[in-house]
Design a protein around this motif. Structure first.
Motif, PDB file in Angstrom:
ATOM      1  N   ILE A  13      36.836  43.094  37.352  1.00 39.19           N
ATOM      2  CA  ILE A  13      36.235  44.337  36.887  1.00 39.19           C
ATOM      3  C   ILE A  13      36.478  44.459  35.396  1.00 39.19           C
ATOM      4  O   ILE A  13      37.634  44.437  34.935  1.00 39.19           O
ATOM      5  CB  ILE A  13      36.823  45.545  37.640  1.00 39.19           C
ATOM      6  N   HIS A  14      35.402  44.558  34.626  1.00 43.79           N
ATOM      7  CA  HIS A  14      35.465  44.750  33.185  1.00 43.79           C
ATOM      8  C   HIS A  14      35.271  46.242  32.904  1.00 43.79           C
ATOM      9  O   HIS A  14      34.320  46.866  33.399  1.00 43.79           O
ATOM     10  CB  HIS A  14      34.388  43.942  32.471  1.00 43.79           C
ATOM     11  N   GLY A  15      36.187  46.796  32.121  1.00 43.87           N
ATOM     12  CA  GLY A  15      36.098  48.216  31.812  1.00 43.87           C
ATOM     13  C   GLY A  15      36.696  48.534  30.473  1.00 43.87           C
ATOM     14  O   GLY A  15      37.008  47.637  29.666  1.00 43.87           O
ATOM     15  N   PRO A  16      36.892  49.821  30.182  1.00 43.23           N
ATOM     16  CA  PRO A  16      37.448  50.207  28.889  1.00 43.23           C
ATOM     17  C   PRO A  16      38.861  49.712  28.666  1.00 43.23           C
ATOM     18  O   PRO A  16      39.294  49.521  27.518  1.00 43.23           O
ATOM     19  CB  PRO A  16      37.403  51.733  28.903  1.00 43.23           C
ATOM     20  N   ALA A  17      39.617  49.484  29.747  1.00 40.58           N
ATOM     21  CA  ALA A  17      41.012  49.024  29.615  1.00 40.58           C
ATOM     22  C   ALA A  17      41.127  47.513  29.698  1.00 40.58           C
ATOM     23  O   ALA A  17      42.245  46.984  29.798  1.00 40.58           O
ATOM     24  CB  ALA A  17      41.882  49.675  30.693  1.00 40.58           C
ATOM     25  N   GLY A  18      40.037  46.790  29.687  1.00 39.24           N
ATOM     26  CA  GLY A  18      40.080  45.341  29.772  1.00 39.24           C
ATOM     27  C   GLY A  18      39.625  44.847  31.124  1.00 39.24           C
ATOM     28  O   GLY A  18      38.946  45.551  31.883  1.00 39.24           O
ATOM     29  N   VAL A  19      40.007  43.614  31.442  1.00 39.58           N
ATOM     30  CA  VAL A  19      39.593  42.960  32.678  1.00 39.58           C
ATOM     31  C   VAL A  19      40.723  43.071  33.687  1.00 39.58           C
ATOM     32  O   VAL A  19      41.893  42.805  33.379  1.00 39.58           O
ATOM     33  CB  VAL A  19      39.236  41.488  32.434  1.00 39.58           C
ATOM     34  N   VAL A  73      31.440  39.702  39.196  1.00 41.42           N
ATOM     35  CA  VAL A  73      31.946  40.495  38.075  1.00 41.42           C
ATOM     36  C   VAL A  73      31.281  41.859  38.131  1.00 41.42           C
ATOM     37  O   VAL A  73      30.051  41.966  38.170  1.00 41.42           O
ATOM     38  CB  VAL A  73      31.673  39.815  36.724  1.00 41.42           C
ATOM     39  N   LEU A  74      32.102  42.923  38.136  1.00 41.29           N
ATOM     40  CA  LEU A  74      31.614  44.299  38.112  1.00 41.29           C
ATOM     41  C   LEU A  74      32.013  44.948  36.796  1.00 41.29           C
ATOM     42  O   LEU A  74      32.998  44.544  36.145  1.00 41.29           O
ATOM     43  CB  LEU A  74      32.179  45.095  39.289  1.00 41.29           C
TER      44      LEU A  74
END
Length: 450
Positions: A13-19, A73-74
Motif C-alpha cells: 500500500i502506497h500512501g502519504p506515510a510511505g509504502v 499495489v494499492l
C-alpha cells in the motif's frame, strides 16, 4: 474469519506515510485494510483505497471478490482520483488505423464532390457557384498534403475534388463545350495528383493512375476541341481506350525488378566453385525476398484497382455521351456497336482478374455500358421502330447464360476459358471496327467517294 495462508492476500500500500506491506484476509474490505494502514502508519483519519490505475475499491465488496490478487499495489489517498477525460480529438488520434473504412469515406467524399459540382454548375446563382468551387479546390489542395492519418486514402480522393472544382467553374450550357470542360477537369485532377505525389515520401501508385488517366482524358478532349472536331470523336476514343486499358493494365502493373530474383548458381563464382566442374544438379536455386514480393504484390494490387476504377468512371461517363452525340443513322449504328462490344469485352476481361475488387469494378463498367446501350435502344432515336420484345428476350437469354456459367463449372473450366479468350479477342476487333464508324470516318469517306 480464517487467517490461513490460503485465505490471505499480500499487498503493498502506497500512501502519504510511505509504502507499507500488509498480509490481510481475503474477506477483508477496503475499509478494514485502510483502517489497519492508518493505524500502523499513524495517519490521521481513514484513507481511501484505489488500484494502481486509479479505480476506487468498493467498500462493501471483499478484496477477494473485487479482483485483488496477491502482490497487487494499492494506493491510499485522501481524495478520489478520477481518470482524465479524453476529448473526441484525442480519441480520434489514439484510434487504430482503419484503411478500409477510410477508403470508403474517401470514395463517398469524392462522390459528394461530383454531385456538388454538378449542382453548382447547373445553378444560376454565381455566388453559390463561386463558394462551391472554392470549397472544392481547398479540399483538393488540403487532401494532397502528406500530413495527418490515412494519407494514401486522402491523396487518392483529392484529384476528384480538383476535377469537380474545374467542372463547376468552367461549365457552360452547350454540348459543343463539354469535351473542353471535361479535358480541363482531367488536367486539373492530374495536376493535383502530381502535387500529392511530389510531396509524398513514398511512391503512391494511385497518383500515377490519376496522372495517366487525367492526361489521357485531356489529350482526347483537347485535340477534338482545338481541331473543331465533333465531340463524338472524343467519346469514341475514351470508350475504346477504356476497353483496351482493361487488357493491358495487369501487364503494366506487374513489373518484377531484377534484384527480386537471385540465381545463386550464377552469382556464386568463387575459386572453389570454379574447380568443381561436375555439377550434381542442373536445377538452379532461386532466392526470393519475402518483403520484396510483398511490396510488389501491394504495388500491383493498388495499380490494378486504381486502373479498374478509372475504367469504370470513363466507361460510365463516355458511353451515354457517345450514344447521345451520334445523331446520324450510320454513326448511331457504329456508336451502338462500339458500346456493345466494349461492354462485352470488359465483362470478358474481368474473368482474367484475380483481384476481387478490380474484377468487380470491371464487371460494373461492362454492365454500365450495356445498360446505357439498353436505355438508348428503348428511349433513343428510332426506338418506336424497334421490337421491344426481341430486346427483352435477348437480354433475358444473356442473363440466363451468365447465371448458368457462374453457377456451373463456369470460367474455371478449360473449354470455357478458351472460348472466353476467343470471344474477348473478337469483341476487341469488332469494337475497333465500330470505332471507325462511330467516329464518322467511314461516313466521311463514303461521302467523299460518292
Amino acid at each position: 474469519m480464517s487467517s490461513t495462508a490460503d485465505a490471505t492476500i499480500a499487498l503493498s500500500i502506497h500512501g502519504p506515510a510511505g509504502v507499507l506491506d500488509l498480509v490481510v484476509p481475503a474477506g477483508a474490505t477496503s475499509v478494514d485494510v485502510a483502517r489497519e494502514y492508518a493505524k500502523q502508519a499513524e495517519v490521521p483519519g481513514i484513507p481511501l483505497l484505489q488500484t494502481a490505475l486509479g479505480e476506487r475499491l468498493n467498500a462493501a465488496v471483499p478484496l477477494g471478490e473485487a479482483g485483488v490478487q496477491p502482490g497487487d499495489v494499492l494506493v491510499a489517498t485522501t481524495g478520489v482520483h478520477r481518470p482524465r477525460k479524453v476529448t473526441m480529438l484525442e480519441a480520434a488520434k489514439n484510434a487504430p488505423e482503419s484503411p478500409a473504412l477510410a477508403a470508403l469515406i474517401a470514395a463517398l467524399g469524392a462522390l459528394a464532390a461530383v454531385l456538388a459540382a454538378w449542382y453548382a454548375a447547373r445553378t444560376g446563382e454565381e455566388t453559390a457557384r463561386t463558394v462551391a468551387v472554392g470549397v472544392l479546390m481547398a479540399c483538393a489542395l488540403l487532401g494532397a498534403l502528406p500530413v495527418g492519418r490515412h494519407i494514401s486514402q486522402r491523396t487518392a480522393a483529392a484529384p476528384a475534388f480538383a476535377a469537380a472544382a474545374a467542372f463547376a467553374a468552367l461549365y457552360e450550357p452547350g454540348v459543343h463545350l463539354l469535351p473542353a470542360i471535361l479535358g480541363a477537369a482531367g488536367i486539373s485532377a492530374a495536376v493535383v495528383a502530381g502535387i500529392g505525389r511530389a510531396l509524398a515520401t513514398d511512391v503512391d501508385e494511385i497518383s500515377v493512375v490519376w496522372i495517366a488517366s487525367g492526361l489521357t482524358v485531356f489529350a482526347c478532349c483537347a485535340v477534338t476541341a482545338l481541331l473543331a472536331w465533333d465531340a463524338r470523336i472524343a467519346w469514341t476514343l475514351l470508350v475504346f481506350l477504356a476497353m483496351m486499358a482493361a487488357r493491358f493494365a495487369p501487364s503494366l502493373a506487374v513489373d518484377v525488378p531484377d534484384e527480386a530474383l537471385l540465381d545463386l548458381d550464377r552469382l556464386a563464382v568463387t575459386a572453389w566453385s570454379a574447380r568443381d566442374t561436375q555439377r550434381r544438379s542442373r536445377r538452379g536455386r532461386i532466392v526470393v525476398a519475402a518483403d520484396a514480393m510483398e511490396r510488389l504484390v501491394r504495388r500491383a494490387s493498388r495499380i490494378v484497382t486504381g486502373a479498374a476504377a478509372a475504367i469504370l468512371v470513363t466507361t460510365v461517363v463516355a458511353s451515354p455521351l457517345l450514344l447521345h452525340s451520334a445523331s446520324i443513322d450510320l454513326d448511331r449504328i457504329g456508336a451502338r456497336c462500339l458500346v456493345f462490344f466494349a461492354g462485352c469485352s470488359l465483362l470478358l476481361a474481368a474473368r482474367s482478374y484475380r483481384h476481387a475488387t478490380a474484377r468487380t469494378l470491371l464487371r460494373l463498367a461492362g454492365l454500365g455500358a450495356l445498360l446505357a446501350l439498353g436505355a438508348d435502344l428503348v428511349a433513343g432515336p428510332g426506338a418506336a421502330h424497334l421490337d421491344t420484345f426481341l430486346y427483352v428476350a435477348v437480354a433475358l437469354g444473356a442473363v440466363a447464360l451468365a447465371a448458368a456459367v457462374a453457377t456451373g463449372r463456369g470460367w474455371r473450366s478449360v473449354w470455357w476459358s478458351r472460348r472466353a479468350e476467343v470471344a474477348e479477342s473478337l469483341c476487341g476487333s469488332f469494337a475497333f471496327a465500330a470505332a471507325v464508324v462511330a467516329a464518322g470516318v467511314f461516313r466521311r469517306l463514303w461521302e467523299m467517294t460518292s
